[in-house]
Write a protein that holds these residues in place. Structure first.
Motif, PDB file in Angstrom:
ATOM      1  N   THR A 350     -90.985  44.460 122.480  1.00 30.71           N
ATOM      2  CA  THR A 350     -89.526  44.534 122.654  1.00 30.71           C
ATOM      3  C   THR A 350     -88.986  45.945 122.398  1.00 30.71           C
ATOM      4  OG1 THR A 350     -89.147  43.853 120.359  1.00 30.71           O
ATOM      5  CG2 THR A 350     -89.212  42.106 122.008  1.00 30.71           C
ATOM      6  N   ARG A 352     -88.828  48.602 124.165  1.00 25.59           N
ATOM      7  CA  ARG A 352     -88.169  49.310 125.282  1.00 25.59           C
ATOM      8  C   ARG A 352     -88.602  50.770 125.351  1.00 25.59           C
ATOM      9  NH1 ARG A 352     -82.625  47.582 127.328  1.00 25.59           N
ATOM     10  NH2 ARG A 352     -83.941  47.742 129.169  1.00 25.59           N
ATOM     11  N   TYR A 356     -86.780  54.666 126.023  1.00 20.28           N
ATOM     12  CA  TYR A 356     -86.793  55.769 125.067  1.00 20.28           C
ATOM     13  C   TYR A 356     -87.498  56.997 125.636  1.00 20.28           C
ATOM     14  CZ  TYR A 356     -84.704  52.699 121.737  1.00 20.28           C
ATOM     15  OH  TYR A 356     -83.822  51.863 121.127  1.00 20.28           O
ATOM     16  N   GLU A 359     -84.879  58.520 127.806  1.00 17.98           N
ATOM     17  CA  GLU A 359     -83.725  59.084 127.088  1.00 17.98           C
ATOM     18  C   GLU A 359     -84.129  60.303 126.249  1.00 17.98           C
ATOM     19  OE1 GLU A 359     -80.954  56.561 125.180  1.00 17.98           O
ATOM     20  OE2 GLU A 359     -80.682  55.318 126.970  1.00 17.98           O
ATOM     21  N   LEU A 373     -68.039  58.011 123.472  1.00 14.66           N
ATOM     22  CA  LEU A 373     -66.878  57.224 123.880  1.00 14.66           C
ATOM     23  C   LEU A 373     -65.606  57.840 123.307  1.00 14.66           C
ATOM     24  CD1 LEU A 373     -68.321  53.687 123.147  1.00 14.66           C
ATOM     25  CD2 LEU A 373     -68.161  54.821 125.359  1.00 14.66           C
TER      26      LEU A 373
ATOM     27  N   GLY B 192     -64.965  50.648 123.689  1.00 15.52           N
ATOM     28  CA  GLY B 192     -66.266  50.533 124.326  1.00 15.52           C
ATOM     29  C   GLY B 192     -67.002  49.351 123.771  1.00 15.52           C
ATOM     30  N   ASN B 197     -80.033  45.611 122.033  1.00 16.42           N
ATOM     31  CA  ASN B 197     -81.072  46.157 122.888  1.00 16.42           C
ATOM     32  C   ASN B 197     -82.463  45.623 122.574  1.00 16.42           C
ATOM     33  OD1 ASN B 197     -81.925  47.777 124.945  1.00 16.42           O
ATOM     34  ND2 ASN B 197     -82.269  49.553 123.626  1.00 16.42           N
ATOM     35  N   HIS B 198     -82.711  45.285 121.323  1.00 11.91           N
ATOM     36  CA  HIS B 198     -84.026  44.761 120.935  1.00 11.91           C
ATOM     37  C   HIS B 198     -83.851  43.307 120.556  1.00 11.91           C
ATOM     38  CE1 HIS B 198     -84.257  49.145 120.081  1.00 11.91           C
ATOM     39  NE2 HIS B 198     -85.278  48.995 120.883  1.00 11.91           N
ATOM     40  N   GLU B 213     -82.120  42.173 127.078  1.00 17.61           N
ATOM     41  CA  GLU B 213     -81.958  43.495 126.484  1.00 17.61           C
ATOM     42  C   GLU B 213     -80.716  44.168 127.066  1.00 17.61           C
ATOM     43  OE1 GLU B 213     -84.870  42.120 127.124  1.00 17.61           O
ATOM     44  OE2 GLU B 213     -85.802  42.325 125.156  1.00 17.61           O
ATOM     45  N   GLY B 214     -79.977  44.838 126.211  1.00 16.18           N
ATOM     46  CA  GLY B 214     -78.707  45.451 126.610  1.00 16.18           C
ATOM     47  C   GLY B 214     -78.868  46.527 127.675  1.00 16.18           C
ATOM     48  N   THR B 216     -76.231  48.953 128.024  1.00 19.70           N
ATOM     49  CA  THR B 216     -75.131  49.894 127.802  1.00 19.70           C
ATOM     50  C   THR B 216     -75.634  51.270 127.382  1.00 19.70           C
ATOM     51  OG1 THR B 216     -74.868  48.783 125.661  1.00 19.70           O
ATOM     52  CG2 THR B 216     -73.252  48.279 127.361  1.00 19.70           C
ATOM     53  N   GLY B 217     -76.942  51.442 127.392  1.00 20.70           N
ATOM     54  CA  GLY B 217     -77.527  52.778 127.302  1.00 20.70           C
ATOM     55  C   GLY B 217     -77.164  53.569 126.058  1.00 20.70           C
ATOM     56  N   HIS B 218     -76.977  52.917 124.933  1.00 22.54           N
ATOM     57  CA  HIS B 218     -76.733  53.675 123.718  1.00 22.54           C
ATOM     58  C   HIS B 218     -78.029  54.373 123.322  1.00 22.54           C
ATOM     59  CE1 HIS B 218     -78.456  49.926 122.465  1.00 22.54           C
ATOM     60  NE2 HIS B 218     -78.835  50.487 121.351  1.00 22.54           N
ATOM     61  N   ARG B 219     -77.883  55.426 122.547  1.00 21.39           N
ATOM     62  CA  ARG B 219     -79.067  56.082 122.032  1.00 21.39           C
ATOM     63  C   ARG B 219     -79.441  55.438 120.719  1.00 21.39           C
ATOM     64  NH1 ARG B 219     -78.484  61.797 120.950  1.00 21.39           N
ATOM     65  NH2 ARG B 219     -80.703  61.593 120.542  1.00 21.39           N
ATOM     66  N   ASP B 220     -80.670  55.082 120.579  1.00 17.30           N
ATOM     67  CA  ASP B 220     -81.137  54.382 119.391  1.00 17.30           C
ATOM     68  C   ASP B 220     -82.456  55.018 119.032  1.00 17.30           C
ATOM     69  OD1 ASP B 220     -81.501  50.895 118.538  1.00 17.30           O
ATOM     70  OD2 ASP B 220     -82.363  52.653 117.609  1.00 17.30           O
ATOM     71  N   VAL B 222     -84.386  54.329 116.550  1.00 18.11           N
ATOM     72  CA  VAL B 222     -85.239  53.462 115.733  1.00 18.11           C
ATOM     73  C   VAL B 222     -85.787  52.356 116.621  1.00 18.11           C
ATOM     74  CG1 VAL B 222     -85.367  52.239 113.538  1.00 18.11           C
ATOM     75  CG2 VAL B 222     -83.537  53.880 113.923  1.00 18.11           C
ATOM     76  N   PRO B 223     -86.731  52.703 117.481  1.00 21.08           N
ATOM     77  CA  PRO B 223     -87.124  51.758 118.523  1.00 21.08           C
ATOM     78  C   PRO B 223     -87.756  50.470 118.004  1.00 21.08           C
ATOM     79  CG  PRO B 223     -88.578  53.660 118.505  1.00 21.08           C
ATOM     80  CD  PRO B 223     -87.456  53.959 117.579  1.00 21.08           C
TER      81      PRO B 223
END
Lengths: 375, 375
Positions: A350, A352, A356, A359, A373, B192, B197-198, B213-214, B216-220, B222-223
């Motif tokens: 999970t 993704r 990553y 990105e 935003l 927004g 995502n996970h 899985e989302g 909205t393309g946020h940066r995360d 901590v995969p």
């Protein structure tokens, strides 16, 4: 000086918290409690005799139908310097070999398959000084330096894999220095090496003065830390192939509250065991040096706080070794637990990673525009 | 049932550990102790009256020459269901709005700028059942659903940013469901949204049955976790632009030892504040369901353990809220601390992101060959 009087967190809890609640407190703090490892009396006696902390724990996995248990015994060694930093270089190295050698002998009594020493295990943490001399004299060849030859002997004597973190002198590339963990197989061959990849540039950690980011291309899924991670595999033990990870870390007292967090998080996030070592004691340098914080120059780096521990993929962990004494932490781990936990949480599935990879590739560009935003 | 009798870890420590050592134990466990926030008596009284836990802490930063302090007050709300899961859907939603509304009023008394509710804050954690009805009726439009309209009203009344995690019904895309945090600005505009995502695929967490899985393309960064992270910025507060992160998490008791680790590690690794919320109480479902572990079918998911907390970039953290009671955790944080800690550790500079972008890209290929050392 920042150590206070607390020998270890575990000891304080045992002293004060009532038995009835202690179990629950421990579960909240440390996860499922690992069993104690039965240690031979000879090992216990030797640890007392040689004045080091000896602890042993077992991390079990569920029985499976198609895979037998893949247990491996790992030994972590934390220790003080034996001689002061201003003793002759060769004498310091030899004294440390002797001390570590005694502890490895006890590890061998306990059936350890893999032993791991602390970072820069042959020398003081002299990087704080920014002096070159005599500290760079501690650097040796990873392939056939004094310490690697010492480790080869240990490996052969005890049929044990040895992970030996040294300051490496790379003669092939113009005498470049690296912070390198050398892995010697139980047959006494240099199996490989891993060069530290995230070099701290923090206060007294003047490590980037001495060596650059590693180029041995290991995979490290914890980018934002000062850790180096070794991925070893195919070590043949009772005819079973296994894979595990070992982390080495050396940090200072102002980082101590982070110490129990980072390696344990890495074990959880990567579904693996992590083995975390810090040295103990205080190291006093003849020439004073500054921290870069406006405070007065000083001759020592503060106390190293030990507390070496092992974390398991299910979020549980062993108690730590002492904050002040030399120590040998033994853990028997069934590596089947890694896949069992992975199959439960599925972080690798999970995660993704495609997103990553994409990105991250964008984010490192100089003209990257973050997604912000606004009203 | 897995909660035991322990109200909170902090309470046990205060009960048992002697004052002299308590300070050191806390430092080791929780890092530098945040100051207590002075709360108005009216807020304290209201919390007693309405029977919820109220705690407040301050995370300070050093003074700078060019930037004034950028303090923001954040409120985290954890709560039980008000009505049982088999009550009519609309009544459940309204009862939760009422409960949360009371707590937001107290947050307003304390000058909170941003309030964040728990995940799926309008509904039971019904994903464990795998039933569609009536649970999908809780899904609403992120832009103008019942709960967003409720939040807009709160935002306007109290000049407060509201982060509202709901089950989203996305009518534009064929009625797709998402697990979404809606962000309403202090002016009452939907600023927004961030879609989870996970998605856990673990035991009773049958969340992947309900949403994907989302997108909205946020940066995360901590995969490997079940977290979702919101990156907000440009919220205008006293003329200062700031950036922070909020994490939402909802987990079960067998994960409880991981709870203090993961969000705190993320704060350290990313040089940011993390705000972590879990609900409390037990939710009883009429139809029994199974966990997928061979055990008997059951009607509840176990106790949610609350313990919501805030972690700071320097590795310190607030005490947690109660494991059993509704609660409001207030923290005043000076966001200047983020860059101050980043400048100290430099993880973003030493992170070798280029290398990871490259290696991750290779690693996700179906024909990837890992770098394995063999004898």
């Amino acid at each position: 000086k920042c150590l206070g009087k607390t020998e270890s967190l575990e000891k304080v809890l045992v002293t004060y918290v009532l038995e009835a609640e202690l179990r629950e407190v421990r579960r909240l703090l440390f996860g499922k409690e690992p069993k104690k490892l039965n240690l031979p009396q000879s090992a216990i006696d030797a640890a007392v005799e040689q004045d080091f902390d000896l602890k042993g724990y077992v991390f079990e996995a569920s029985p499976e139908q198609l895979r037998p248990p893949r247990t491996v015994r790992v030994g972590l060694i934390q220790n003080k310097l034996v001689l002061p930093p201003d003793a002759p270089v060769l004498e310091q190295i030899k004294a440390l070999h002797k001390r570590v050698g005694e502890m490895v002998e006890v590890a061998a009594m306990c059936g350890v398959n893999i032993v791991c020493f602390q970072e820069a295990c042959t020398m003081p943490f002299a990087f704080c000084t920014r002096e070159r001399e005599p500290w760079t004299e501690f650097a040796e060849s990873a392939e056939d330096g004094l310490t690697t030859r010492f480790c080869i002997q240990l490996a052969k004597n005890y049929n044990m894999v040895v992970v030996s973190p040294i300051l490496e002198r790379d003669e092939i590339h113009g005498g470049t220095l690296w912070n390198t963990a050398v892995v010697v197989s139980n047959n006494g061959n240099v199996l490989g090496k891993s060069r530290k990849n995230h070099i701290p540039r923090v206060g007294d950690f003047n490590e980037s003065t001495y060596y650059m980011e590693g180029n041995t291309g290991h995979r490290d899924t914890v980018p934002d830390t000062v850790w180096k991670r070794l991925q070893l595999t195919s070590l043949d033990c009772s005819g079973i192939v296994f894979l595990y990870s070992i982390m080495l870390m050396l940090v200072l007292c102002y980082s101590e509250p982070m110490w129990p967090i980072e390696a344990r998080n890495a074990a959880i996030a990567n579904h693996c065991f992590t083995c975390t070592i810090s040295r103990v004691g205080m190291e006093y340098f003849k020439n004073e040096f500054t921290f870069g914080d406006g405070k007065k120059a000083h001759h020592d780096f503060g106390n190293f706080y030990g507390s070496s521990y092992v974390a398991a993929p299910d979020g549980s962990r062993s108690p730590g070794l002492s904050r002040t004494r030399d120590g040998l932490l033994l853990t028997e781990m069934d590596l089947n637990l890694n896949r069992q936990v992975a199959d439960k949480w599925n972080f690798k599935m999970t995660g993704r990673y495609e997103m990553y990879a994409e990105e991250l590739k964008k984010a490192i560009q100089h003209d990257f525009k973050p997604n912000i935003l606004k009203e």
